[in-house]
Structures are given as structure tokens and as C-alpha cells.
Design an enzyme around this catalytic site. Structure first.
Site, PDB file in Angstrom:
ATOM      1  CG  ASP A  81      -7.587  52.677  32.799  1.00 21.74           C
ATOM      2  OD1 ASP A  81      -6.782  53.300  33.510  1.00 21.74           O
ATOM      3  OD2 ASP A  81      -7.261  51.669  32.139  1.00 21.74           O
ATOM      4  CB  ILE A 136      13.571  43.641  14.275  1.00 20.09           C
ATOM      5  CG1 ILE A 136      13.502  44.520  15.518  1.00 20.09           C
ATOM      6  CG2 ILE A 136      14.817  42.773  14.314  1.00 20.09           C
ATOM      7  CD1 ILE A 136      14.746  45.337  15.783  1.00 20.09           C
ATOM      8  N   GLY A 179       0.167  43.224  15.768  1.00 21.89           N
ATOM      9  CA  GLY A 179      -0.783  42.424  15.000  1.00 21.89           C
ATOM     10  C   GLY A 179      -0.922  41.005  15.503  1.00 21.89           C
ATOM     11  CB  CYS A 201       1.115  49.129  36.446  1.00 19.99           C
ATOM     12  SG  CYS A 201       0.361  50.662  35.828  1.00 19.99           S
ATOM     13  CG  LEU A 204       4.281  52.536  31.553  1.00 21.56           C
ATOM     14  CD1 LEU A 204       5.576  53.340  31.544  1.00 21.56           C
ATOM     15  CD2 LEU A 204       4.383  51.349  30.601  1.00 21.56           C
TER      16      LEU A 204
END
Length: 641
Positions: free
Chosen positions: A100, A306, A380, A2, A48
């Protein structure tokens, strides 16, 4: 994930200003918004929705007692464990929902802020107002995945997830922080707690700042703020404890421990009430994360990559091969120069501060691509910094092995000889071979810490930055107890490059498209374990990341990942000579350059001319200067003191 913001109350325009601040953060939280106001502070939130999509997850959130108010950005991955522990305590609890946020707030009310932070496994930045004792606590996660800016604007305290929100505070008249600008010029990113704006700070990772109502009413220097700052987790302590452990432990046992932690970390980061996918470059780190995700999923996971038509920059076909082997639902997009050109005008707005990691462009586009199908994407990132994956580590170690034996005056004399032998303007004329030119620039450094930053920045900076302003440079103070050259490189990168470059890039690029990015390798348990691996277990046969390579071998054939590391950067040098040339020429005009502090405009113009004529490849250096020019113009900012 958020966006949060807050501003000291007591002004007639407080709610209006806070509402405008939240509007600037809408991309971080398009699903909901809320404001709470008290006597001393107003708190705002853009949501969000990821876990508990119901109104029960609305923020700002009040505690059950009504004494505390929380605005929070991020995810607590072990919140279900913490909730169960609270439920098994002697107190009877009634939950409003299953977010949460509610668990975090209840933990704080039960255990206090510091103990809660020590127990949380997650990425977060939050602001907690205690109505009873009139104190504000700002806190940030251990590795600095989530951002938090704060300071006094025209005497009014304010904070926000992104610097751009603070521009809405009445009286905003920003001036450049010359130390931060110098830091940017020497590395390509701003390092440390001082932002690029004078008087605006970035909360350090792993820390909490406690301010009283009186503190909020008056501007404070960083020195004074430091006395109110507490570190609940210390990378330095983690490193020293790890290095003091028995590093002759059974390598197989350490590897199995890492495997278990990775499986647990990834499983926790796959929990969401919205679609989840993964970024897949085809490299070791993202392939390993994707492999473990797929092994723990009963359906093909969504993966995204990409590519570049320039084969020297392209890894998309490797990602496609890994995806096919693992059986993921894979989507790829090839990046054209026009795609980058379309993004360039918004880079200063997106990244908030001068920021010149050119992989920002493909990171933005892969985030946009992923957001079309998922709301959460695992990456990653972090593997190189934790497990010695960058090729520059070996290059630095080889160079330092010889350099550290030379007295300072001998290094400087050698540098002078190299450039003098090829002519005074050799660095721009190209008459000096590239390897010798780079050596000439790097040979001057007196310690390996500065050499590390020089390798990150690339060649050319010593001729661009005004030598008279070197005193403004900001350098990270690394622990003297870490003596090993390799360990100092790893610590330095974890301390500033990871937090201030990589994580800054990933957060801003993903949130630009309302996408939550989660990074399993930066689970603090994995960070702590990484410091227990011996150097021989990290680097072997000229290759780093040995633990991750061995784990990936359990999932993916060696032939699919047996290749040199390429990185994730587009062909900026070529683009600056082609589709980005007119844009760059405007920003690199003499008038534009003279409005920047610390910059030798004449040298930059020489460099630009030499690059255009293909006498030298200066794309990396020029991109830094361009990002600074673009940011200054966008912010309409003064030069600073």
C-alpha cells in the site's frame, strides 16, 4: 504499521542522530530499517511488515519519477481499489510490488497530496519530501489513530512517530509545557496539538502541514505553523452536515447502511499477509466486531481477552461465553497485581507523555498475549464515542438538566455549602457521602463541555491543582453550532478523548509489542453515518449504543451481553494500598511533589493518607498524579517557564 522519523540535514551528526532515533522506534518496526538523505532533510523508517513482506515494500520509498520520497506508518485499507483505478487510467504503470506504500506514493504523484488523502480509507501518518520544490508534507489520518510529533530541538527541525525518538536529537533539553500539564491534570491525558514538552507539537487529526526548506531552518510558533496547516477532513463539518440531514430517516434503513459499512470495514481490515485476530472483552463493540469477522472467515479466528480476579472489574467470563457461541479460537489471561507491578516502571517510556488511563495496563497485557499468536488484531474501540455508549452521558445529561438553570454564583454557593457543612477537609476525611462529594466538585462548572472533562477525570482534582495556575488550563474549543447537550458530549469525546486518550493508549500499548491494532468502527464512513442517527435512535430506555446493540442481536443472544458496562480498568485503588504502595509512596514524597508545577503538594499528601486509611477511594486521582511524577522523573525534565 511502522515507525517514522526525520531530521533537518546540514549537520555532521545527522545520520548518526537519525539512526539513534530509529533505534528508539524499533518496537514499532522490528523487520526492517532504512534511511534516505538529501540536501535539506534526512528521512528514516522502521518497518513492521504486514502487506507485501518482500523488499519491494522497503522504505523510505522513492516515487517512479524520483521526485518524491515517502516514509509512512499505517495502512491504506482501500489501496487495492486505488491501484485498480490507477491501472485503468490512460497511463501505463509498472509496479515494483503490491504494498500500500507504493500505491499511496503513486496516488500522490498522480493526483497530488490533498486529493489522495481525501480518497484514502485508512490509518496513517506520513512524511513526504518533494525534491523538486523542496517542501515537506506531514499528514495524519482523519481520527488520529496514528501519532506524529514534530518541532525544533536546539534549533533543528525533527519529527517522529513517538516523542521518545526526539530525545536522541543533540541538545535535547526538555521543559514542561504548563498548558499541557494543566490539561493532563484536569483530564488524565494531554489534549490538543501541544505536547507535554514545550515547543514539540502533535499534528492534528485529519490535517496536513506543508513546510518549505526555509521553514525547516528556523523554529516556528504554533500560530505561525497554523497558517501552513490544511484540514483535508473536518470532524466539525461532518457533525454539522450529519445534524442538518433529515434525521427522521427510516431507522431500519440507517441500521442496514451501518451493517453494510461495518461488514466492509471489517473485511478490509482483515486483509494482511500475516496472522490476524481480535481483542474480545465480551462487551457490545468487541463482540460485534468479532462476530462479523467470524462470519467472514472460513476458519475460527483468534480472539484474546484479559481478566481480573476481582469480580467487580472482570469481564473475561463474558468474553469466553461470546467466543464459545461464535466458535472462535479463544485465549484468555487473568491479570495479577504482580503483572501490573512489573509493567509500572516502563509506563512513562511506553506512553511518552503523562498518561493516566489505568486501562493502559490490561491493554498492554492483552497486546502482549495477542502478539504471541498474531501480528494484527482488530478492536472494538470507538463505539462508545460514536453511538453514546458511556454511562456518564446519561449522568451528565441528568445533572446538566438542573445545573444549567442555576446562575453561576448559586452553583458556587451550593458547592461551598456542601463542603463547609462537612468540614474544611471533608473531601479527604470521607465525612461527606461520596455522591455529595462528587456533586460538590461538579456543581461549579459553567458549561457542559467542562462538566464532560470533569466526569472523565473523576473527583478530587479541584483540590489538587493549584488554583493560582488555572490560567494555564487548555480547553478544547467546541463548535457553538452544536447546541444539543448529548451531541456536544459526543463531539467533545470524538474530538479529544478518543484521539488523545483511547487511540494514544491503543497505539502505544499494541506497538510496544510490535502488534498492529486496527479499529473498524473508526472507518470515516461509519463516523460520518453516526451523525445521521437521531438522539432517540442512539439512547433508549436508559441505554446507549442502540444501533450496535441491534446489530449484535443478529449474531449473539441478548442474554450474553445483557449487563451493565464495566469498562477495562484494573482495581488500581486496591493495588495502591497493596503491592504498589511502596512505589507510590516514593513518588508521592513531598520532595518529589514539589518538583512538579501546578501541584498543591500538601493536598496530595492529605489525599494519599486518606486513601491509605480507606477513608476515601482516590485511586483514579492518585494514579494521575503518580503518572505525572513518574513521567517527570523518567524524562528528567525541567518544570517549564
Amino acid at each position: 504499521m511502522c515507525g517514522i522519523a526525520g531530521i533537518a540535514a546540514g549537520h555532521n551528526d545527522t545520520q548518526h542522530v537519525l539512526s539513534k532515533m530509529l533505534d528508539r522506534l524499533q518496537h514499532r518496526g522490528p523487520d526492517d530499517a532504512g534511511i534516505w538523505s538529501g540536501d535539506h532533510l534526512s528521512l528514516g523508517h522502521r518497518r513492521l511488515s504486514i502487506v507485501d513482506l518482500s523488499p519491494a515494500g522497503h522504505q523510505p520509498m522513492l516515487s517512479a519519477s524520483g521526485d518524491r520520497v515517502l516514509v509512512y506508518n499505517g495502512e491504506i485499507y482501500n489501496f487495492e481499489d486505488l491501484r485498480q483505478e490507477l491501472e485503468h487510467s490512460s497511463q501505463t504503470r509498472s509496479w515494483r510490488g503490491h504494498s500500500d506504500t507504493e500505491v499511496l506514493l503513486t496516488c500522490i504523484e498522480t493526483w497530488g497530496v490533498q486529493r489522495t488523502l481525501e480518497r484514502c480509507n485508512g490509518m496513517f501518518a506520513f512524511a513526504l519530501w518533494n525534491k523538486a520544490d523542496k517542501t515537506l508534507v506531514l499528514a495524519r489520518d482523519r481520527m488520529g489513530e496514528k501519532p506524529l510529533y514534530f518541532g525544533w530541538v536546539s534549533g533543528r527541525f525533527a519529527f517522529a512517530s513517538e516523542l521518545k525518538a526526539l530525545r536522541e536529537v543533540t541538545g535535547w533539553s526538555p521543559q514542561m509545557n504548563l498548558a499541557a500539564i494543566s490539561s493532563f491534570l484536569s483530564a488524565g491525558y494531554v489534549r490538543g496539538p501541544h505536547s507535554a514538552i514545550e515547543g514539540i507539537y502533535r499534528l492534528p487529526a485529519g490535517s496536513m502541514l506543508t513546510l518549505s526548506a526555509t521553514d525547516l531552518s528556523r523554529p516556528m510558533s504554533w500560530e505561525e505553523l497554523s497558517s501552513r496547516l490544511a484540514q483535508y477532513w473536518s470532524l466539525e463539518q461532518v457533525a454539522l452536515v450529519g445534524l442538518s440531514s433529515d434525521q427522521s430517516s427510516d431507522p431500519a434503513e440507517l441500521l442496514n447502511s451501518l451493517d453494510r459499512l461495518l461488514h466492509d470495514s471489517i473485511a478490509r481490515r482483515m486483509v494482511a499477509d500475516v496472522p490476524v485476530g481480535a481483542f474480545l472483552s465480551g462487551g457490545i463493540d468487541s463482540s460485534l466486531v468479532t462476530a462479523i469477522m467470524q462470519a467472514q472467515s472460513n476458519r475460527p479466528i483468534r480472539t484474546f481477552s484479559i481478566g481480573f480476579h476481582d469480580s467487580s472489574h472482570n469481564e473475561a467470563h463474558h468474553a469466553k461465553a461470546v467466543a464459545k457461541h461464535l466458535g472462535t479460537d479463544h485465549t484468555e489471561l487473568y491479570l495479577e497485581a504482580d503483572d501490573a507491578l512489573a509493567l509500572v516502571p516502563s509506563l512513562a517510556e511506553t506512553f511518552d507523555e503523562p498518561f493516566a488511563d489505568s486501562s493502559q495496563l490490561p491493554t498492554l497485557l492483552v497486546s502482549k498475549l495477542a502478539r504471541q499468536s498474531v501480528t494484527v488484531a482488530l478492536s472494538g474501540d470507538g463505539g462508545d464515542e460514536l453511538f453514546a455508549g458511556y454511562g456518564r452521558y446519561l449522568a451528565i445529561l441528568q445533572l446538566w438538566k438542573h445545573l444549567h438553570r442555576l446562575p453561576t454564583h448559586a452553583r458556587h454557593a451550593a458547592r461551598h455549602f456542601l463542603f463547609a457543612a462537612a468540614g474544611a477537609s471533608s473531601i479527604f476525611s470521607g465525612s461527606l457521602p461520596p455522591r455529595l462529594r462528587r456533586l460538590g466538585e461538579r456543581i461549579q462548572f459553567d458549561d457542559i463541555d467542562d462538566l464532560r472533562v470533569a466526569f472523565i477525570a473523576g473527583a478530587g482534582f479541584t483540590r489538587i491543582q493549584d488554583f493560582a495556575s488555572v490560567e494555564h488550563a487548555a480547553h478544547a474549543r467546541l463548535p457553538s453550532a452544536i447546541q444539543s447537550p448529548l451531541r456536544r458530549l459526543l463531539y467533545g469525546d470524538q474530538h479529544d478523548y478518543l484521539a488523545d486518550d483511547i487511540l494514544h493508549k491503543v497505539d502505544r500499548a499494541s506497538m510496544a509489542y510490535s502488534l498492529e491494532s486496527r479499529i473498524p468502527l473508526l472507518d470515516h464512513r461509519i463516523v460520518e453515518l453516526s451523525w445521521r442517527f437521531g438522539e432517540g435512535a442512539l439512547l433508549a430506555g436508559g441505554l446507549g449504543k442502540q444501533p450496535l446493540r441491534k446489530l449484535l442481536d443478529r449474531h449473539v443472544p441478548f442474554s450474553l451481553i445483557d449487563r451493565p458496562k464495566q469498562g477495562f480498568s484494573p482495581p488500581i485503588a486496591q493495588w495502591l494500598r497493596g503491592p504498589l504502595r511502596d512505589w507510590a509512596e516514593t513518588l508521592l514524597s513531598e520532595q518529589s511533589l514539589r518538583e512538579l508545577p501546578l501541584i498543591n503538594a500538601a493536598e496530595v499528601r492529605k489525599l494519599w493518607a486518606a486513601h491509605i486509611k480507606q477513608k476515601i477511594d482516590a485511586g483514579l486521582v492518585l494514579w494521575n498524579i503518580l503518572m505525572l511524577c513518574h513521567w517527570r522523573s523518567h524524562m528528567q525534565i525541567g518544570r517549564g517557564p
